[in-house]
Design an enzyme around this catalytic site. Structure first.
Site, short mmCIF file in Angstrom:
data_model
loop_
_atom_site.label_atom_id
_atom_site.label_comp_id
_atom_site.label_asym_id
_atom_site.label_seq_id
_atom_site.Cartn_x
_atom_site.Cartn_y
_atom_site.Cartn_z
N GLU A 108 0.86 -1.18 0.00
CA GLU A 108 0.00 0.00 0.00
C GLU A 108 0.90 1.23 0.00
O GLU A 108 1.93 1.23 0.68
CB GLU A 108 -0.88 0.05 1.26
N TYR A 120 8.15 2.20 -7.17
CA TYR A 120 7.47 0.91 -7.32
C TYR A 120 7.18 0.61 -8.79
O TYR A 120 7.33 -0.53 -9.24
CB TYR A 120 6.18 0.91 -6.50
#
Ligand SMILES: CC(C)(COP(=O)(O)OP(=O)(O)OC[C@H]1O[C@@H](n2cnc3c(N)ncnc32)[C@H](O)[C@@H]1OP(=O)(O)O)[C@@H](O)C(=O)NCCC(=O)NCCS
Length: 162
Positions: A108, A120
């Site tokens: 998350e 990411y």
């Protein structure tokens, strides 16, 4: 600069970094880290420079033993040391561990946290959905992201014709 596993003695420094990086959203305390380091299915690593811990990250092994998956529990770099490849050192290792197990990685990340989202994406994470009101006390939303396992990635490919 080198990467190593974190141990109980690192908990205070992790809490200090956490306070700097996540002050608005219930940063983990020294005690939280000490407990985390004891969990059998969690693994914490960090980057040290000249005796100072400048980056820390944790992953958790989840799911069934035959079908494992990992989640990134936390990751952060000392603000004074950011944009010097420390995040990449930790992510390289995290992805290596997941790939060894042929496991997907989940995480998350706060909506609007562009440095982390860019990192990411660079590691192949894709957006899965939004978790509303995920961070407290701010109430900020989170993106859920997933990086497919090596097997998943390969299975998506159409087999080559002989
Ligand atoms: C996200 C974070 C860990 C990156 O750490 P870092 O040591 O600065 O990372 P690196 O220098 O290795 O950079 C890795 C990649 O992240 C991305 N990135 C990092 N900072 C960025 C910025 N300010 N803007 C855009 N992209 C950025 C880039 O893709 C970068 O790769 P590149 O340098 O090849 O372009 C760091 O910004 C941080 O600690 N943020 C606060 C804590 C946090 O939000 N953690 C994530 C919780 S989900």
């Amino acid at each position: 600069m080198y990467l190593r596993e974190l141990v109980r003695e690192d908990a205070a420094r992790c809490a200090e970094l956490e306070e700097q990086l996540f002050s608005g959203d219930t940063p983990w305390s020294k005690e939280n880290f000490e407990l985390e380091f004891q969990q059998p299915y969690n693994f914490y690593l960090g980057v040290e420079e000249d005796g100072l811990l400048v980056g820390y990250a944790g992953i958790g092994l989840r799911g069934h033993v035959d079908d494992p998956e990992f989640e990134i529990l936390t990751i952060g770099t000392d603000p004074k040391y950011q944009r010097r490849g420390i995040g990449r050192m930790m992510m390289d290792n995290i992805c290596y561990i997941a790939d060894l197990k042929k496991a997907p990685l989940f995480l998350e990340v706060r909506v609007g946290n562009e440095p982390a989202i860019e990192m990411y994406k660079a590691y192949g994470f894709k957006h899965l959905g939004i978790r509303r009101n995920y961070y407290q006390p701010s109430g900020a939303d989170a993106h859920t992201m997933k990086r497919d396992s090596v097997t998943d990635t390969n299975s998506d490919k159409t087999p080559e014709q002989p």
